[in-house]
Design a protein around this motif. Structure first.
Motif: not given
Length: 81
Positions: A28, A31-32, A35, A54, A57, A61-63, A80
């Motif tokens: 996670e 991913a943040r 993003t 973000i 998130a 959600w990021c993807e 968003w």
């Protein structure tokens, strides 16, 4: 000896759960980070509200947001909240 085996299994299960939670948190976080990096590269400075969203998130959600961002011509075209 039986007690040591049960204890060893309990410890191993706890370690496996802890490792899985740690991996999920790491995914996670990454991913943040990605993003934010990709959005800044594509759109420049980001609104503080979007950065905060973000940072809160999860990886899914990021993807999904990045999928939409790839087709967007501007940040204004994205929602968003």
């Amino acid at each position: 000896m039986q007690g040591a085996t049960i204890t060893d299994e309990w410890i191993a299960e706890g370690e496996a759960r802890g490792e899985a939670r740690g991996e999920a948190r790491g995914e996670e976080r990454e991913a943040r980070r990605l993003t934010l990096r990709l959005l800044r590269k594509q759109f420049g400075e980001l609104p503080r509200r979007l950065e905060e969203r973000i940072e809160a998130a999860d990886a899914e959600w990021c993807e999904q947001f990045l999928e939409r961002a790839m087709d967007a011509k501007s940040l204004d075209a994205l929602t968003w909240e």
